[in-house]
Design a protein around this motif. Structure first.
Motif, PDB file in Angstrom:
ATOM      1  N   GLY A 116       0.833   3.856  -2.976  1.00 26.05           N
ATOM      2  CA  GLY A 116       0.456   5.228  -2.621  1.00 26.05           C
ATOM      3  C   GLY A 116       1.489   6.249  -3.056  1.00 26.05           C
ATOM      4  O   GLY A 116       1.140   7.341  -3.547  1.00 26.05           O
ATOM      5  N   VAL A 117       2.750   5.904  -2.913  1.00 25.68           N
ATOM      6  CA  VAL A 117       3.806   6.818  -3.357  1.00 25.68           C
ATOM      7  C   VAL A 117       3.742   7.024  -4.867  1.00 25.68           C
ATOM      8  O   VAL A 117       3.850   8.159  -5.376  1.00 25.68           O
ATOM      9  CB  VAL A 117       5.183   6.279  -2.922  1.00 25.68           C
ATOM     10  CG1 VAL A 117       6.302   7.084  -3.572  1.00 25.68           C
ATOM     11  CG2 VAL A 117       5.309   6.335  -1.410  1.00 25.68           C
ATOM     12  N   ALA A 174       1.087   6.738  -6.758  1.00 26.37           N
ATOM     13  CA  ALA A 174      -0.119   7.496  -7.087  1.00 26.37           C
ATOM     14  C   ALA A 174       0.057   8.988  -6.779  1.00 26.37           C
ATOM     15  O   ALA A 174      -0.415   9.851  -7.539  1.00 26.37           O
ATOM     16  CB  ALA A 174      -1.309   6.934  -6.328  1.00 26.37           C
ATOM     17  N   VAL A 175       0.719   9.282  -5.684  1.00 24.89           N
ATOM     18  CA  VAL A 175       0.930  10.685  -5.319  1.00 24.89           C
ATOM     19  C   VAL A 175       1.885  11.372  -6.292  1.00 24.89           C
ATOM     20  O   VAL A 175       1.689  12.538  -6.697  1.00 24.89           O
ATOM     21  CB  VAL A 175       1.437  10.783  -3.875  1.00 24.89           C
ATOM     22  CG1 VAL A 175       1.876  12.213  -3.547  1.00 24.89           C
ATOM     23  CG2 VAL A 175       0.353  10.345  -2.905  1.00 24.89           C
ATOM     24  N   ALA A 214      -6.891   2.269  -0.224  1.00 27.43           N
ATOM     25  CA  ALA A 214      -5.612   2.319   0.478  1.00 27.43           C
ATOM     26  C   ALA A 214      -5.812   2.513   1.978  1.00 27.43           C
ATOM     27  O   ALA A 214      -5.118   1.898   2.804  1.00 27.43           O
ATOM     28  CB  ALA A 214      -4.749   3.444  -0.092  1.00 27.43           C
ATOM     29  N   GLY A 215      -6.792   3.358   2.351  1.00 23.69           N
ATOM     30  CA  GLY A 215      -7.039   3.597   3.770  1.00 23.69           C
ATOM     31  C   GLY A 215      -7.548   2.355   4.492  1.00 23.69           C
ATOM     32  O   GLY A 215      -7.119   2.039   5.609  1.00 23.69           O
ATOM     33  N   PHE A 275      -4.664  -0.110   4.760  1.00 22.48           N
ATOM     34  CA  PHE A 275      -3.689   0.387   5.738  1.00 22.48           C
ATOM     35  C   PHE A 275      -4.198   0.211   7.165  1.00 22.48           C
ATOM     36  O   PHE A 275      -3.458  -0.233   8.062  1.00 22.48           O
ATOM     37  CB  PHE A 275      -3.391   1.854   5.446  1.00 22.48           C
ATOM     38  CG  PHE A 275      -2.383   2.456   6.370  1.00 22.48           C
ATOM     39  CD1 PHE A 275      -1.023   2.299   6.154  1.00 22.48           C
ATOM     40  CD2 PHE A 275      -2.785   3.186   7.489  1.00 22.48           C
ATOM     41  CE1 PHE A 275      -0.080   2.858   7.004  1.00 22.48           C
ATOM     42  CE2 PHE A 275      -1.862   3.742   8.352  1.00 22.48           C
ATOM     43  CZ  PHE A 275      -0.504   3.571   8.108  1.00 22.48           C
ATOM     44  N   TRP A 306      -0.632  10.734 -10.491  1.00 19.46           N
ATOM     45  CA  TRP A 306      -1.874   9.999 -10.484  1.00 19.46           C
ATOM     46  C   TRP A 306      -2.308   9.610 -11.888  1.00 19.46           C
ATOM     47  O   TRP A 306      -2.745   8.494 -12.132  1.00 19.46           O
ATOM     48  CB  TRP A 306      -2.968  10.829  -9.804  1.00 19.46           C
ATOM     49  CG  TRP A 306      -4.336  10.264 -10.032  1.00 19.46           C
ATOM     50  CD1 TRP A 306      -5.288  10.749 -10.860  1.00 19.46           C
ATOM     51  CD2 TRP A 306      -4.879   9.073  -9.460  1.00 19.46           C
ATOM     52  NE1 TRP A 306      -6.413   9.953 -10.844  1.00 19.46           N
ATOM     53  CE2 TRP A 306      -6.183   8.911  -9.970  1.00 19.46           C
ATOM     54  CE3 TRP A 306      -4.415   8.125  -8.554  1.00 19.46           C
ATOM     55  CZ2 TRP A 306      -7.021   7.859  -9.623  1.00 19.46           C
ATOM     56  CZ3 TRP A 306      -5.258   7.083  -8.209  1.00 19.46           C
ATOM     57  CH2 TRP A 306      -6.530   6.941  -8.734  1.00 19.46           C
ATOM     58  N   ILE A 335       0.821  -1.205   0.000  1.00 15.73           N
ATOM     59  CA  ILE A 335       0.000   0.000   0.000  1.00 15.73           C
ATOM     60  C   ILE A 335       0.861   1.264   0.000  1.00 15.73           C
ATOM     61  O   ILE A 335       0.580   2.231  -0.732  1.00 15.73           O
ATOM     62  CB  ILE A 335      -0.952  -0.013   1.200  1.00 15.73           C
ATOM     63  CG1 ILE A 335      -2.022  -1.086   0.989  1.00 15.73           C
ATOM     64  CG2 ILE A 335      -1.607   1.339   1.395  1.00 15.73           C
ATOM     65  CD1 ILE A 335      -2.857  -0.913  -0.251  1.00 15.73           C
ATOM     66  N   LEU A 336       1.913   1.249   0.786  1.00 19.10           N
ATOM     67  CA  LEU A 336       2.778   2.425   0.806  1.00 19.10           C
ATOM     68  C   LEU A 336       3.466   2.626  -0.538  1.00 19.10           C
ATOM     69  O   LEU A 336       3.610   3.766  -1.022  1.00 19.10           O
ATOM     70  CB  LEU A 336       3.813   2.281   1.927  1.00 19.10           C
ATOM     71  CG  LEU A 336       3.255   2.352   3.356  1.00 19.10           C
ATOM     72  CD1 LEU A 336       4.378   2.128   4.371  1.00 19.10           C
ATOM     73  CD2 LEU A 336       2.555   3.680   3.606  1.00 19.10           C
ATOM     74  N   GLY A 345      -9.532   5.236  -4.784  1.00 18.89           N
ATOM     75  CA  GLY A 345      -8.181   4.785  -4.473  1.00 18.89           C
ATOM     76  C   GLY A 345      -7.780   5.107  -3.041  1.00 18.89           C
ATOM     77  O   GLY A 345      -7.129   4.285  -2.356  1.00 18.89           O
ATOM     78  N   ILE A 346      -8.185   6.303  -2.574  1.00 17.40           N
ATOM     79  CA  ILE A 346      -7.856   6.686  -1.192  1.00 17.40           C
ATOM     80  C   ILE A 346      -8.571   5.777  -0.197  1.00 17.40           C
ATOM     81  O   ILE A 346      -7.994   5.343   0.813  1.00 17.40           O
ATOM     82  CB  ILE A 346      -8.229   8.160  -0.961  1.00 17.40           C
ATOM     83  CG1 ILE A 346      -7.322   9.072  -1.800  1.00 17.40           C
ATOM     84  CG2 ILE A 346      -8.090   8.509   0.517  1.00 17.40           C
ATOM     85  CD1 ILE A 346      -7.708  10.545  -1.732  1.00 17.40           C
TER      86      ILE A 346
END
Length: 389
Positions: free
Chosen positions: A305-306, A308-309, A354-355, A358, A312, A301-302, A350-351
């Protein structure tokens, strides 16, 4: 004795003489003297052997010349014929006859004595079957055996380790599938369409229209209906709600979603089997498998997430290229799919995915953290303290 003494009856009658004719007598040695024929020593021995052929057991050892042993009737002992011929004077002296015969030892008496003498005089005796245990093996052999024994005692079974690794690999996939299932639901649509800041439709769809048409789309992803489920839908003006390209893309999305749900269900079953097996065969195996799985989930996930940030749009494009054919997933702004699911919807989805992953990973990590108590070291310390005290 005088003339007046009583006289037995018929005393005056003459008594007949005894019959001395021995022609009809038997051939027994005892009557040989009556025939007047002398009996030889060989005949007497043959007659005695016929009467008692094996009266005495053979001796184990050979008799010596100085001390002969008698296995049959003694040669010095007179026979019955000689005793009869000698008369009562010789028969009345049994002590003299016994003194003339030397005492002998039979075979039964000689056997244990001869065995004892042979055992004492033997210079070497056969070793016992367990005498080899008294011989200490070489030092190298002893060290090798000790090392093998210690290695076998410390070695852990392979099957529990395999199930732990599988559980650690299944857990992140299961979390991802469950998070996707939570996003593809009418509840998430309602929250998304009604949250503040969500962009509206510039082509006339109200929030109620979005909720109605969006619910059909989401239901199609999780049911077993065909493409007509979306192809036959019409808007208020009576036109088809979705174009053919949109229906085809949603069919592809449905195939990916159902495959993911099926794989997730299978991994859940396998994870239950792994947990049941580890609970019986490996103490703490479930905890270690889930702990490793939570770490893998956090790492995935991390990492995503990296990416995607950092970009995107690039991340979204590469994701669609993995599962869908190029050009089959791009649409115009006025198409229904873009109006129902704009770019902000996918960012929020997506958030949320991931949330959820996580959060579940962190909770699992905390619950399965290998503390001293969970590893059983507290009990060992307590036992050591009790022994020391």
């Amino acid at each position: 004795m005088n003339d007046n003494s009583p006289t037995p009856a018929k005393r005056s009658e003459p008594q007949p003489d005894p019959v001395l004719d021995t022609s009809s007598d038997s051939d027994e040695p005892a009557f040989a003297w009556m025939t007047g024929q002398p009996e030889s020593r060989a005949d007497r021995k043959a007659a005695e052997a016929a009467v008692e052929p094996s009266s005495v057991e053979p001796s184990v050892t050979e008799p010596s010349a100085a001390e002969p042993s008698v296995t049959g009737p003694s040669a010095a002992e007179p026979s019955a014929t000689e005793r009869s011929a000698a008369g009562p004077s010789a028969a009345g002296r049994p002590g003299a006859q016994r003194a003339a015969v030397a005492p002998t030892v039979t075979g039964k008496q000689e056997r244990p004595l001869a065995g004892a003498a042979r055992h004492q005089s033997a210079p070497f005796s056969e070793p016992l079957p367990t005498s080899a245990l008294q011989v200490r093996p070489p030092k190298e052999d002893v060290e090798r055996r000790n090392a093998e024994r210690e290695s076998a005692a410390n070695a852990k079974p392979v099957a529990p380790r395999i199930w732990q690794v599988l559980l650690a690999l299944f857990y992140p996939v299961i979390l991802l599938v469950l998070a996707v299932r939570a996003v593809t639901s009418p509840l998430f649509l309602w929250v998304e369409y009604n949250r503040p800041g969500f962009p509206g439709d510039g082509y006339g769809f109200s929030t109620d229209d979005r909720m109605t048409y969006g619910s059909y789309t989401v239901d199609y992803l999780s049911n077993w209906a065909g493409p007509r489920y979306l192809g036959d839908l019409v808007n208020r003006s009576g036109d088809s709600l979705f174009k053919d390209g949109e229906v085809s893309h949603m069919a592809d999305v449905k195939l990916v979603i159902l495959s993911a749900f099926g794989a997730g269900a299978l991994l859940i079953v396998l994870s239950i089997v792994a947990i049941a097996y580890l609970r019986r065969r490996s103490t703490g195996g479930v905890r270690r498998g889930l702990f490793a799985g939570s770490i893998v989930s956090l790492a995935i996930i991390l990492g995503l997430g990296v990416l995607a940030v950092l970009g995107w749009q690039q991340f979204f494009t590469e994701f669609h290229r993995i599962f869908f054919a190029s050009g089959s997933w791009t649409f115009a702004l006025e198409d229904t799919l873009i109006r129902l699911f704009p770019g902000q919807f996918w960012i929020d989805a997506g958030i949320v995915i991931a949330g959820l992953v996580f959060l579940a990973s962190v909770v699992t990590l905390i619950l399965t953290w290998p503390t001293r108590r969970r590893r059983g070291l507290v009990k060992d310390d307590q036992k050591a303290t009790d022994v020391t005290a």
